[in-house]
Design an enzyme around this catalytic site. Structure first.
Site, PDB file in Angstrom:
ATOM      1  N   GLU A   4       0.797  -1.226   0.000  1.00 47.89           N
ATOM      2  CA  GLU A   4       0.000   0.000   0.000  1.00 47.89           C
ATOM      3  C   GLU A   4       0.836   1.285   0.000  1.00 47.89           C
ATOM      4  OE1 GLU A   4      -2.805  -0.415   3.229  1.00 47.89           O
ATOM      5  OE2 GLU A   4      -3.909  -1.999   2.205  1.00 47.89           O
ATOM      6  N   GLU A   9      -5.915  -8.055  -0.396  1.00 48.56           N
ATOM      7  CA  GLU A   9      -6.523  -7.831   0.924  1.00 48.56           C
ATOM      8  C   GLU A   9      -7.979  -7.456   0.740  1.00 48.56           C
ATOM      9  OE1 GLU A   9      -4.810  -4.982   3.668  1.00 48.56           O
ATOM     10  OE2 GLU A   9      -2.799  -5.758   3.285  1.00 48.56           O
TER      11      GLU A   9
HETATM   12  O1  IFM Z   1      -4.597  -3.581   8.884  1.00 53.03           O
HETATM   13  C1  IFM Z   1      -4.472  -2.969   7.641  1.00 53.03           C
HETATM   14  C2  IFM Z   1      -3.268  -3.508   6.897  1.00 53.03           C
HETATM   15  O2  IFM Z   1      -2.103  -3.307   7.618  1.00 53.03           O
HETATM   16  C3  IFM Z   1      -3.130  -2.836   5.559  1.00 53.03           C
HETATM   17  N1  IFM Z   1      -4.365  -2.812   4.825  1.00 53.03           N
HETATM   18  C4  IFM Z   1      -5.566  -2.431   5.498  1.00 53.03           C
HETATM   19  C5  IFM Z   1      -5.702  -3.197   6.797  1.00 53.03           C
HETATM   20  C6  IFM Z   1      -6.997  -2.769   7.516  1.00 53.03           C
HETATM   21  O3  IFM Z   1      -6.953  -1.407   7.833  1.00 53.03           O
END
Ligand code: IFM
Length: 437
Positions: free
Chosen positions: A167, A351
């Site tokens: 990210e 994710e």
């Molecule tokens: O927990 C985070 C993760 O570290 C990165 N993506 C989003 C998740 C939820 O906020």
């Protein structure tokens, strides 16, 4: 769950994700201090000043955690490696215990039939590098490539896939413009530098790993659907700006050799000198792209300085994070990225998941419904011709949700943070049945 494994193409990978600082316990195994330790120790930054010193104690309990991942019927496990655990000062000396840990972890995945999907950096910058400006310093690209070499010389022979950075938006914008994440800055020059250097760092790490002979290298970006609050030209422009610096900036760098002009409108005066010369480097060929997706934002205009917008309350049902539930956005991004940026390149949902105020014994229906609706959106994208190759749930375990501490529970497995006991939730069992079907 409404879906079942057999709805997806042969070889489609289901996995669950975690990240090092969020679960391992950085107080163990000789890990160096990270900027999250100092950020959390500063009053007001993190709920109850909670930190990752123990977290889920995955450092000592990884076998049990991987047993849970395997028993759920997952094909792969997405994890990250901590720079500060491997190189406590960020450069130079290597912590042998740290390398041994990742070596054991990867072997334990393979023993259980889980394909290792690694991310090199999920935000735990060693403090010694933060002292030198962290992602604002152009040299970080070389320091990061050295870390990539050290860790992948040890475990690279057993990776299914590797992405350098989780990210980039969070590393660049959330941490340097909004100040919500370490290092907690609110400065547009710092932001512009970090947003660019996160991509030069990505590229140098890709080069370093290719030099070691690694394949199946990609990038993982996060996306949020940008919804104008109404159809006035001002609201549409404000939402477009949000979409630009959130969704199009990094894709522009990675796949088009150019940043979007509407983002440069705000960031160009603050970019590092000579940034244009790095664009060819940033566009290193990739083997796949990962999309992290959770929600949409409702955006309205304001008359302040660029980006001149506000986040507004949306009307849709929300998760414990206050995030609107909008599975249509996942379908949108999969088809849009495929059509406009990546073409035939395989895509992965790297994710997706929700936090809920879980208590043991509850039925977990909200998470089951959330996951079901998003998996259905992914299935629709495949039917529309998107080369989607896998889907990763966030997260295997309840864990450290950064500035929000341990209160926000994203896990398929409940963690009692006093006893560290793990208990699979109903969503874990529902997914397990869907994956067996
Ligand atoms: O927990 C985070 C993760 O570290 C990165 N993506 C989003 C998740 C939820 O906020």
């Amino acid at each position: 769950m409404e879906f079942k494994r057999s709805d997806f193409p042969e070889g489609f990978l289901f996995s669950a994700a975690t990240s090092s600082y969020q679960i391992e316990g950085h107080g163990f195994g000789g890990a160096g201090k990270t900027h999250w330790d100092t950020f959390a120790a500063t009053p007001g930054n993190v709920v109850r000043a909670e930190h990752g010193q123990i977290a889920c104690d995955h450092y000592h309990r990884f076998e049990e955690d991987l047993d849970l991942a395997a028993a759920m019927g997952l094909d792969a496990y997405r994890f990250s490696t901590s720079w500060a655990r491997v190189m406590p000062e960020g450069r130079g000396a290597v912590n042998a215990e740290g390398l041994d840990f990742y070596d054991r972890l990867v072997d334990a995945m393979l023993e259980r039939g889980l394909k290792p999907q690694a991310t090199l950096y999920h935000w735990e910058l060693p403090v010694a590098l933060a002292d030198l400006g962290g992602w604002r310093n152009p040299d970080i690209a070389h320091w990061f490539a050295d870390f990539a070499t050290v860790i992948m010389e040890r475990i690279g022979d057993r990776m299914f896939s590797v992405a350098p950075i989780n990210e980039p938006w969070c590393v660049g914008w959330l941490s340097h413009f909004e100040g919500h994440h370490a290092p907690g800055l609110r400065d547009i020059r710092a932001t512009a530098h970090a947003m660019h250097h996160v991509l030069t760092g990505h590229a140098r790490a890709i080069q370093a790993m290719r030099a070691l002979g690694l394949g199946n290298l990609g990038a993982v970006c996060n996306f949020e659907f940008s919804q104008p609050v109404d159809d006035t030209p001002e609201a549409v422009k404000a939402a477009r700006t949000y979409d630009g610096y959130y969704n199009r900036f990094f894709l522009g760098g990675l796949f088009k050799g150019a940043y979007p002009s509407d983002v440069l409108e705000g960031l160009e005066p603050h970019m590092p000198k000579g940034w244009q010369d790095d664009m060819a480097l940033i566009g290193q060929p990739l083997d796949w792209l990962g999309l992290n997706y959770y929600t949409r934002k409702v955006i309205g205009p304001n008359t302040g300085a660029w980006p001149s917008h506000d986040y507004l309350e949306g009307p849709l049902p929300k998760t414990q994070m206050g995030w609107e539930i909008y599975p249509e956005g996942l379908h949108y991004f999969l088809t849009w990225v495929h059509e406009h940026y990546t073409g035939d390149l395989p895509l992965f949902v790297t994710e997706n998941g929700m936090s809920n105020a879980d208590r043991l014994g509850r039925d977990d229906v909200e998470r089951i419904a959330y996951l079901d609706s998003h998996v259905a959106a992914a299935k629709l994208a495949i039917a529309d011709g998107v080369p989607l190759a896998g889907y990763t749930f966030w997260s295997l375990l309840d864990n450290y949700e950064w500035a929000l501490g341990y209160e926000k529970r994203f896990g398929l497995v409940h963690v009692d943070f006093d006893t560290l006991e793990r208990t699979p939730k109903a969503s874990y069992h529902a997914l397990s049945r869907a994956l067996a079907a």
